[in-house]
Design a protein around this motif. Structure first.
Motif, PDB file in Angstrom:
ATOM      1  N   UNK A  15      49.999  -8.307  42.769  1.00 27.10           N
ATOM      2  CA  UNK A  15      50.594  -7.651  43.950  1.00 27.10           C
ATOM      3  C   UNK A  15      50.481  -8.403  45.244  1.00 27.10           C
ATOM      4  N   UNK A  16      49.875  -9.557  45.279  1.00 26.40           N
ATOM      5  CA  UNK A  16      49.757 -10.467  46.299  1.00 26.40           C
ATOM      6  C   UNK A  16      49.348 -11.773  45.861  1.00 26.40           C
ATOM      7  N   UNK A  17      49.704 -12.695  46.556  1.00 25.34           N
ATOM      8  CA  UNK A  17      49.562 -14.223  46.189  1.00 25.34           C
ATOM      9  C   UNK A  17      48.344 -14.714  47.440  1.00 25.34           C
ATOM     10  N   UNK A  43      44.090 -28.768  42.285  1.00 26.60           N
ATOM     11  CA  UNK A  43      43.483 -27.608  43.105  1.00 26.60           C
ATOM     12  C   UNK A  43      44.381 -26.442  43.132  1.00 26.60           C
ATOM     13  N   UNK A  44      45.428 -26.621  42.177  1.00 27.56           N
ATOM     14  CA  UNK A  44      46.739 -25.659  42.253  1.00 27.56           C
ATOM     15  C   UNK A  44      46.186 -24.265  41.776  1.00 27.56           C
ATOM     16  N   UNK A  45      45.435 -24.392  40.822  1.00 27.41           N
ATOM     17  CA  UNK A  45      45.014 -22.900  40.131  1.00 27.41           C
ATOM     18  C   UNK A  45      44.353 -22.366  41.257  1.00 27.41           C
ATOM     19  N   UNK A  46      43.585 -23.203  42.203  1.00 27.97           N
ATOM     20  CA  UNK A  46      42.780 -22.284  43.245  1.00 27.97           C
ATOM     21  C   UNK A  46      43.668 -21.474  44.423  1.00 27.97           C
ATOM     22  N   UNK A  47      45.074 -21.922  44.370  1.00 30.78           N
ATOM     23  CA  UNK A  47      46.044 -21.352  45.110  1.00 30.78           C
ATOM     24  C   UNK A  47      46.476 -19.844  44.583  1.00 30.78           C
ATOM     25  N   UNK A  48      46.057 -19.431  43.599  1.00 28.25           N
ATOM     26  CA  UNK A  48      46.623 -18.224  43.153  1.00 28.25           C
ATOM     27  C   UNK A  48      45.104 -17.260  43.196  1.00 28.25           C
ATOM     28  N   UNK A  49      45.718 -15.902  43.246  1.00 28.40           N
ATOM     29  CA  UNK A  49      44.488 -14.961  43.226  1.00 28.40           C
ATOM     30  C   UNK A  49      44.733 -13.550  42.476  1.00 28.40           C
ATOM     31  N   UNK A  50      44.078 -12.564  42.279  1.00 26.81           N
ATOM     32  CA  UNK A  50      44.431 -11.404  42.043  1.00 26.81           C
ATOM     33  C   UNK A  50      44.644 -11.451  40.310  1.00 26.81           C
ATOM     34  N   UNK A  51      43.757 -12.476  39.661  1.00 28.76           N
ATOM     35  CA  UNK A  51      43.646 -12.335  38.350  1.00 28.76           C
ATOM     36  C   UNK A  51      44.724 -13.305  37.716  1.00 28.76           C
ATOM     37  N   UNK A  52      45.221 -14.093  38.297  1.00 30.06           N
ATOM     38  CA  UNK A  52      46.250 -14.920  37.783  1.00 30.06           C
ATOM     39  C   UNK A  52      45.564 -15.772  36.864  1.00 30.06           C
ATOM     40  N   UNK A  53      44.589 -16.573  37.091  1.00 31.92           N
ATOM     41  CA  UNK A  53      43.887 -17.417  36.345  1.00 31.92           C
ATOM     42  C   UNK A  53      43.730 -16.731  34.861  1.00 31.92           C
ATOM     43  N   UNK A  54      43.183 -15.593  34.755  1.00 33.19           N
ATOM     44  CA  UNK A  54      42.817 -15.023  33.388  1.00 33.19           C
ATOM     45  C   UNK A  54      43.946 -14.550  32.811  1.00 33.19           C
ATOM     46  N   UNK A  55      45.164 -14.236  33.749  1.00 39.23           N
ATOM     47  CA  UNK A  55      46.473 -13.757  32.998  1.00 39.23           C
ATOM     48  C   UNK A  55      47.203 -15.032  32.270  1.00 39.23           C
ATOM     49  N   UNK A  56      47.229 -16.000  33.013  1.00 36.81           N
ATOM     50  CA  UNK A  56      47.640 -17.285  32.029  1.00 36.81           C
ATOM     51  C   UNK A  56      46.997 -18.030  31.321  1.00 36.81           C
ATOM     52  N   UNK A  57      45.725 -17.734  31.732  1.00 35.29           N
ATOM     53  CA  UNK A  57      44.841 -18.715  30.637  1.00 35.29           C
ATOM     54  C   UNK A  57      44.774 -20.134  31.117  1.00 35.29           C
ATOM     55  N   UNK A  58      43.677 -20.757  29.986  1.00 36.10           N
ATOM     56  CA  UNK A  58      43.394 -21.942  30.283  1.00 36.10           C
ATOM     57  C   UNK A  58      44.206 -22.905  30.428  1.00 36.10           C
ATOM     58  N   UNK A  59      45.299 -22.855  29.490  1.00 34.95           N
ATOM     59  CA  UNK A  59      46.461 -23.873  29.188  1.00 34.95           C
ATOM     60  C   UNK A  59      46.985 -24.058  30.821  1.00 34.95           C
TER      61      UNK A  59
END
Length: 403
Positions: free
Chosen positions: A92-94, A118-134
Motif C-alpha cells: 500500500x506504500x513504499x 542497501x536497495x532492499x532496505x529502501x522497501x517496506x511493507x513486507x516486500x522483502x518477504x514477498x519477493x524472497x531472498x533472490x
C-alpha cells in the motif's frame, strides 16, 4: 489495506511495472516522465527480478494509479519493444530510504544516495518477504548501468534512443507521427540526451541498420528467404549474400531498433538446420553491385516491396512482434478458404501440421502449430505471401500462444 497488504484484485496506489523486450535501457527518469502524466508520482523503486526489469510506482490516490494502469498496460515505450506490463502491487506504500538511480522519493529530495547493496532496505511493507531472498542477491550483485558502462558499450545494452538522429523518447522513428510507441506522452526534446545517459561516444554503432548474418545453410538460403525471415522484425531494404562466402550475408533494415530487435530474436536461431549468428555489421549500407560485377542474383533491393510490415505509421503489426515459436499466426485468409485447404497447402510444401485453429471471432486469422520451431521457421519463410485465392496472399508471423 493494512501492513502493506492489498485486498486481492482491488485497485491500489502502488503499481507494479514489468518491462518486457527491453532492447533500450529504461531509467527511473523515463518511467517518471511516462507515469507523471496520470497524476503526481510520489515514489519509484526499480529492481531486477527473474531477469526482468521491474518497478514499483506510488501515486497519492487509487484514481491516478487506475488511470495509468488502464492507459499504459500493454503499451510499448518505443516502437515494437520495451512493453509495459502493469498490475497492482501487494504493497500500500513504499518506504524509500535513498534517492539514486534505483529509487527515488519525489516528496523528499534530501535523502542520501546510499548504494545498490542497501536497495532492499529502501522497501517496506513486507516486500522483502514477498519477493524472497533472490532479490537480495540480485540487488547486491546487479551492476549499475552507469554512464561509463554505457559509453564503453556495456554488455546487453543494444542501443540508446537518446542520441541525435534517432528519435525522442516515446516517439516514432518514422517522421510525422507515433507508430507503435505510446502516443502523446512527450518527453525530452529531439536529440537531447536523457538524464543519466550522457556520454555515448560512438553514435555510428547506435545508428547501425546493417546486420551481418553468418553460419547460413548456403544450399538453402536465398535473398528472398532472408527478406521474409528478417521482415518479421523490421522492413528489410536490401540483402546481399556474400559472393566469396555464401554462408554469410548482409541484411539492411529501415531503422536501428529493427536491427536490434532482429539480433535479440534471431541470433543463434536454427534456420534450415544451422544455428545462424546475427550481429551488427561495420557497413553503413548494403551496396548494389556495379554494372559488370559478378553477383549471380545474390544482392537484391527490397526498398519498394509491398510486403513491408511496419511502413505504415501506427501499424498494428508493432503490437504483434513475438520471438520465434513452433506456432504460427496466419492472417488475410479469405472466407472461401477452409481449414483443410490451408492444411493441404502446408502439407504439399513439405510441412507437418500438428494442430490448427481459426480465431473464433475473426475467421480471417488462424493459428497453425508445427512439430518444432525449426520447421515453423522454414514454414514462415516458404508460406508467407502464399497465394490462397486470386486476390488473397497469406500473411504469416510467429504467435505468442500455442494451440
Amino acid at each position: 489495506m493494512t501492513n502493506g497488504q492489498e485486498i486481492q484484485g482491488g485497485p491500489n496506489t502502488v503499481l507494479r511495472v514489468i518491462i518486457e523486450h527491453m532492447i533500450y535501457p529504461i531509467t527511473l527518469e523515463i518511467l517518471h516522465v511516462i507515469f507523471q502524466r496520470f497524476g503526481k508520482v510520489l515514489k519509484i523503486v526499480t529492481f531486477t527480478k527473474n531477469s526482468s526489469f521491474q518497478a514499483l510506482i506510488q501515486y497519492p490516490d487509487t484514481q491516478s494509479a487506475q488511470a495509468a494502469k488502464q492507459a499504459l498496460d500493454g503499451q510499448n515505450i518505443y516502437n515494437s519493444c520495451c512493453t509495459l506490463r502493469i498490475d497492482y502491487s501487494k504493497m500500500s506504500s513504499l518506504n524509500v530510504k535513498y534517492n539514486n538511480d534505483k529509487s527515488r522519493d519525489f516528496t523528499n529530495p534530501n535523502l542520501p544516495s546510499g548504494d545498490t547493496e542497501n536497495q532492499l532496505a529502501a522497501l517496506s511493507g513486507g516486500l522483502g518477504t514477498t519477493l524472497g531472498t533472490d532479490l537480495t542477491l540480485l540487488l547486491a550483485t546487479q551492476p549499475r548501468l552507469t554512464r561509463e558502462r554505457l559509453a564503453a558499450g556495456a554488455p546487453g545494452v543494444l542501443s540508446n534512443p537518446f542520441i541525435p538522429g534517432i528519435t525522442s523518447p516515446l516517439a516514432s522513428p518514422y517522421a510525422g507521427g507515433v507508430a507503435g510507441g505510446i502516443p502523446a506522452l512527450g518527453g525530452f526534446a529531439l536529440g537531447q540526451t536523457a538524464p543519466g545517459l550522457r556520454g555515448l561516444t560512438n553514435p555510428n554503432i547506435q545508428l547501425a541498420t546493417v546486420l551481418l548474418v553468418s553460419n547460413l545453410n548456403e544450399e538453402m538460403v536465398t535473398p528472398d528467404a532472408l527478406f521474409t525471415l528478417f521482415g518479421v522484425y523490421g522492413d528489410v531494404q536490401r540483402v546481399k549474400i556474400l559472393y566469396n562466402k555464401k554462408d554469410s550475408a548482409l541484411v539492411q533494415l529501415a531503422e536501428p531498433q529493427q536491427a536490434h530487435l532482429a539480433i535479440t530474436h534471431m541470433d543463434k536461431l536454427k534456420v534450415f538446420g544451422k544455428h545462424i549468428r546475427v550481429m551488427l555489421s561495420k557497413h553503413q549500407s548494403v551496396q548494389l553491385p556495379k554494372e559488370g560485377q559478378p553477383d549471380a542474383g545474390l544482392t537484391k533491393d527490397y526498398s519498394q516491396s509491398p510486403l513491408h510490415r511496419f511502413k505504415k505509421p501506427g501499424s498494428k503489426n508493432y503490437q504483434n512482434i513475438y520471438p520465434p515459436s513452433a506456432t504460427l499466426h496466419l492472417s488475410n485468409i479469405p472466407a472461401t478458404v477452409e481449414e483443410e485447404d490451408i492444411k493441404e497447402a502446408f502439407t504439399k510444401n513439405g510441412f507437418t501440421v500438428k494442430a490448427f485453429k481459426f480465431f473464433p471471432k475473426d475467421r480471417k486469422m488462424a493459428l497453425i502449430q508445427l512439430p518444432s520451431m525449426d520447421e515453423a521457421v522454414a514454414a514462415l519463410i516458404k508460406m508467407h505471401n502464399y497465394q490462397l485465392s486470386e486476390s488473397n496472399h497469406l500473411r504469416v508471423s510467429f504467435s505468442k500462444s500455442s494451440i
